[in-house]
Design a protein around this motif. Structure first.
Motif, PDB file in Angstrom:
ATOM      1  N   LYS A 132      27.461  -9.298 -48.680  1.00 32.54           N
ATOM      2  CA  LYS A 132      26.916 -10.384 -47.765  1.00 32.54           C
ATOM      3  C   LYS A 132      25.732 -11.214 -48.213  1.00 32.54           C
ATOM      4  O   LYS A 132      25.843 -12.629 -47.920  1.00 32.54           O
ATOM      5  CB  LYS A 132      26.587  -9.554 -46.401  1.00 32.54           C
ATOM      6  CG  LYS A 132      25.893 -10.412 -45.608  1.00 32.54           C
ATOM      7  CD  LYS A 132      25.458  -9.589 -44.172  1.00 32.54           C
ATOM      8  CE  LYS A 132      24.914 -10.154 -43.058  1.00 32.54           C
ATOM      9  NZ  LYS A 132      24.424  -9.595 -42.009  1.00 32.54           N
ATOM     10  N   VAL A 133      24.790 -10.301 -48.826  1.00 35.39           N
ATOM     11  CA  VAL A 133      23.749 -11.206 -49.403  1.00 35.39           C
ATOM     12  C   VAL A 133      23.964 -12.110 -50.334  1.00 35.39           C
ATOM     13  O   VAL A 133      23.556 -13.274 -50.300  1.00 35.39           O
ATOM     14  CB  VAL A 133      22.405 -10.458 -49.814  1.00 35.39           C
ATOM     15  CG1 VAL A 133      21.569 -10.935 -50.771  1.00 35.39           C
ATOM     16  CG2 VAL A 133      22.041  -9.326 -48.735  1.00 35.39           C
ATOM     17  N   GLU A 134      25.001 -11.982 -51.220  1.00 32.92           N
ATOM     18  CA  GLU A 134      25.353 -12.895 -52.403  1.00 32.92           C
ATOM     19  C   GLU A 134      26.234 -13.858 -51.917  1.00 32.92           C
ATOM     20  O   GLU A 134      26.215 -14.942 -52.245  1.00 32.92           O
ATOM     21  CB  GLU A 134      26.155 -12.044 -53.350  1.00 32.92           C
ATOM     22  CG  GLU A 134      25.378 -11.180 -54.139  1.00 32.92           C
ATOM     23  CD  GLU A 134      25.955 -10.397 -55.376  1.00 32.92           C
ATOM     24  OE1 GLU A 134      27.228 -10.550 -55.641  1.00 32.92           O
ATOM     25  OE2 GLU A 134      25.407  -9.556 -55.926  1.00 32.92           O
ATOM     26  N   ALA A 135      26.936 -13.665 -50.733  1.00 35.79           N
ATOM     27  CA  ALA A 135      27.828 -14.952 -50.049  1.00 35.79           C
ATOM     28  C   ALA A 135      26.889 -15.813 -49.352  1.00 35.79           C
ATOM     29  O   ALA A 135      27.084 -17.066 -49.587  1.00 35.79           O
ATOM     30  CB  ALA A 135      28.724 -14.078 -49.119  1.00 35.79           C
ATOM     31  N   ILE A 136      25.978 -15.088 -48.764  1.00 33.73           N
ATOM     32  CA  ILE A 136      24.770 -16.457 -47.967  1.00 33.73           C
ATOM     33  C   ILE A 136      24.304 -16.916 -49.286  1.00 33.73           C
ATOM     34  O   ILE A 136      23.865 -18.402 -49.211  1.00 33.73           O
ATOM     35  CB  ILE A 136      24.038 -15.606 -47.089  1.00 33.73           C
ATOM     36  CG1 ILE A 136      23.246 -17.004 -46.133  1.00 33.73           C
ATOM     37  CG2 ILE A 136      22.920 -14.941 -47.684  1.00 33.73           C
ATOM     38  CD1 ILE A 136      22.608 -16.447 -45.043  1.00 33.73           C
ATOM     39  N   ILE A 137      23.875 -16.151 -50.297  1.00 30.82           N
ATOM     40  CA  ILE A 137      23.155 -16.997 -51.573  1.00 30.82           C
ATOM     41  C   ILE A 137      23.866 -18.229 -51.999  1.00 30.82           C
ATOM     42  O   ILE A 137      23.382 -19.202 -52.293  1.00 30.82           O
ATOM     43  CB  ILE A 137      22.518 -16.065 -52.337  1.00 30.82           C
ATOM     44  CG1 ILE A 137      21.448 -15.381 -51.916  1.00 30.82           C
ATOM     45  CG2 ILE A 137      22.197 -16.696 -53.736  1.00 30.82           C
ATOM     46  CD1 ILE A 137      21.260 -13.920 -52.874  1.00 30.82           C
ATOM     47  N   GLU A 138      25.246 -17.846 -52.190  1.00 29.82           N
ATOM     48  CA  GLU A 138      26.350 -19.039 -52.837  1.00 29.82           C
ATOM     49  C   GLU A 138      26.244 -20.032 -51.782  1.00 29.82           C
ATOM     50  O   GLU A 138      26.316 -21.339 -52.344  1.00 29.82           O
ATOM     51  CB  GLU A 138      27.849 -18.333 -52.898  1.00 29.82           C
ATOM     52  CG  GLU A 138      27.745 -17.404 -54.234  1.00 29.82           C
ATOM     53  CD  GLU A 138      27.124 -18.235 -55.579  1.00 29.82           C
ATOM     54  OE1 GLU A 138      27.812 -19.233 -55.759  1.00 29.82           O
ATOM     55  OE2 GLU A 138      26.320 -17.740 -56.404  1.00 29.82           O
ATOM     56  N   LEU A 139      26.329 -19.850 -50.538  1.00 26.88           N
ATOM     57  CA  LEU A 139      26.360 -20.951 -49.576  1.00 26.88           C
ATOM     58  C   LEU A 139      25.491 -21.823 -49.553  1.00 26.88           C
ATOM     59  O   LEU A 139      25.175 -22.974 -49.283  1.00 26.88           O
ATOM     60  CB  LEU A 139      26.975 -20.410 -48.212  1.00 26.88           C
ATOM     61  CG  LEU A 139      28.182 -19.952 -48.205  1.00 26.88           C
ATOM     62  CD1 LEU A 139      28.588 -19.157 -46.792  1.00 26.88           C
ATOM     63  CD2 LEU A 139      29.594 -20.871 -48.466  1.00 26.88           C
TER      64      LEU A 139
END
Length: 174
Positions: A132-139
């Motif tokens: 989840k943390v990595e997904a929001i960072i990518e966005l």
């Protein structure tokens, strides 16, 4: 390489963190993340390590070495158990008047919070599993991440749950 999650319950004394991480260094383990904090018992801390190992023999050796440490009370590899695991990230993103609402639209579905705002930045707080943390960072990357701080994974096993073998078997047939 296999990613492993190891927890250690330790006495909260000066130098314990250094001795434990020194053991990882001597054995050529790279610590991907480490979190340490007080527990419900005064004088006791919990460490959570995420490490990459080549094989099961290597993790067994690490666990044995950690158990030999005088300040270590308990060591567990919880990778394959039912666990509760969370990470915290603070993300400072460049923001203009036009992009603030777009960024808010990204933040909301992740149940993240905007915790600080300046004329040209927004600071986002997100907690959850690593994915989840990595997904929001990518966005948020396309908007320009000015600063990023992550805690690393904190984890422990879930409460007792009956395994499938503990359940009684029932049948409708006689």
């Amino acid at each position: 390489m296999k990613r492993r999650i190891v927890t250690a319950t330790v006495l909260n004394h000066s130098g314990v963190l250094n001795r434990v991480t020194g053991l990882f260094t001597k054995r050529h383990f790279n610590i991907e993340s480490i979190t340490v904090g007080h527990t419900e018992t005064e004088g006791i801390s919990k460490m959570t390590f995420v490490v990459n190992v080549e094989d099961d023999r290597q993790i067994e050796q690490l666990l044995k070495q950690l158990n030999k440490q005088i300040d270590v009370l308990k060591v567990s590899d919880i990778t394959n158990q039912a666990i509760v695991a969370r990470e915290l990230a603070l993300i400072k993103v460049l923001a203009t008047g036009q992009t603030r609402s777009e960024i808010s639209g990204i933040v909301e579905p992740f149940r993240a919070l905007i915790i600080d705002m300046s004329r040209d930045t927004l600071t986002v707080q997100v907690t959850g599993d690593t994915e989840k943390v990595e997904a929001i960072i990518e966005l948020l990357k396309p908007y320009g991440i000015k600063e990023l701080a992550r805690t690393g994974l904190t984890a422990f096993t879930r409460g007792f749950q009956k395994s499938v073998t503990d359940l009684k078997q029932y049948t409708l047939l006689k």
